[in-house]
Design a protein around this motif. Structure first.
Motif: not given
Length: 363
Positions: A165-191
């Motif tokens: 699961g946490s590997a999806c946060r290791s593609i980008e940098g420097d701060l990465v959001v994973w999981g849908k959140h109504k206040e985070i633009k383009d956030s997703s449960d999928l990546f």
């Protein structure tokens, strides 16, 4: 985007053989993900610092084979064949083959190594699975050169999530959001996605000194721990808390308020472990020296006013977090007061990095 968007329709090129290579970093969550739904979907959103020095380097050699009966691959870690690594990679391939059907068209040699000791107690699943997912995507891009860079990165994160699961946060940098959140633009449960809102200079090149308290294998795996959140007495409150803390971090990231940052990040670390200690069956991954380090950090911060804090992953090791501007004084404290609590005095100096990088490719 949905899962169906990652199922390829056809490929425009034929590739017989080649090599691709990527390096991918580990990451440390600030708001923790603990508990998941089916298909590696997180029960709550998380945000992490992508690290710079703790990374996995993976080379994928591939050659076309006859037939599509099964996966054919060998795994080498730091030059040695590793049969015990194969079941996890086979499970990964089984999970992603519907999105990468070419995996049964090739035989592979996977060569991997870490920039940190494998037995150090630093989880390598995030960096390892993200590096392998990027290699798989590089092969897919050879088969479909029209693929956009944005789609490449999103699908690499999507595939990495299915490995760890946490590997999806290791593609980008420097701060990465994973999981849908109504206040985070383009956030997703999928990546995972780059945190796109304002970030104050206080958080640029943030330091992470990793204190290796216990380098042994964890008594309870993260996978087992995640599953124990099903039916947990405090699960729903915890998921709501994580959503709330991620919302609270938005103005903190923008304004550079280190006091409020510390309050949330340390609370998240302790809450993660409290979920473990209150599950059924309950378990504890912190060690006595973990607590000694935390108490020392609290005392030093109160005495000096310097913004040093800690976070924990699902283990005994302590990530000491602090801004670059205070690096000299805080690192002196770490060396003089905290390293004594590390196993064999071992620690790793790291900082926030910029994500994964491709190293080479050959046809």
């Amino acid at each position: 985007m949905t899962e169906k968007d990652f199922v390829p329709k056809k490929y425009s090129e034929i590739i017989e053989q080649g090599t691709v290579s990527w390096q991918a970093p580990s990451n440390i969550a600030l708001v923790k993900y603990w508990g998941k739904k089916e298909h590696q979907i997180p029960a709550n959103p998380s945000v992490s610092f992508t690290l710079k020095n703790c990374r996995t380097i993976t080379k994928l050699d591939f050659s076309k084979k006859d037939g599509q009966e099964d996966f054919e691959f060998e795994v080498f870690f730091e030059g040695n064949k590793k049969e015990d690594f194969k079941p996890k990679i086979r499970t990964f391939f089984e999970r992603i083959v519907q999105y990468s059907p070419f995996l049964k068209d090739y035989q592979f040699e996977i060569h991997s190594e870490n920039t940190f000791p494998h037995s150090s107690g630093i989880a390598s699943s995030a960096s390892g699975m993200s590096a392998l997912a990027l290699c798989v995507m590089s092969l897919e891009k050879k088969l479909n050169p029209e693929m956009s860079e944005d789609f490449f990165r999103k699908k690499a994160s999507f595939l990495a999530r299915l490995g760890s699961g946490s590997a999806c946060r290791s593609i980008e940098g420097d701060l990465v959001v994973w999981g849908k959140h109504k206040e985070i633009k383009d956030s997703s449960d999928l990546f995972g996605v780059n945190y796109a809102d304002e970030v104050h200079d206080n958080f640029k090149n943030f330091q992470d000194t990793i204190l290796l308290v216990d380098k042994g294998r964890k008594e309870v795996s993260s996978s087992v721990g995640h599953n124990l959140m099903h039916g947990h007495s405090f699960a729903e409150a915890r998921f709501a808390q994580a959503n709330d803390n991620l919302a609270k971090l938005k103005p903190i990231f923008a304004e550079g308020d280190l006091t409020k940052f510390i309050e949330i990040v340390e609370s998240e670390a302790l809450t993660l472990h409290s979920m473990m200690m209150s599950s059924r069956p309950y378990f504890m991954l912190m060690k006595p020296n973990t607590l000694e380090i935390i108490i020392k950090i609290w005392g030093f911060r109160k005495q000096t006013g310097l913004p040093v804090s800690f976070t924990l992953d699902a283990g005994a090791n302590v990530h000491v977090l602090y801004p670059e501007k205070d690096k000299v004084k805080i690192f002196e404290f770490i060396k003089n007061e905290l390293v004594a609590y590390c196993e064999n005095g071992h620690y790793i100096c790291d900082s926030v990095g910029s994500g994964a990088k491709q190293l080479s490719e050959e046809n």
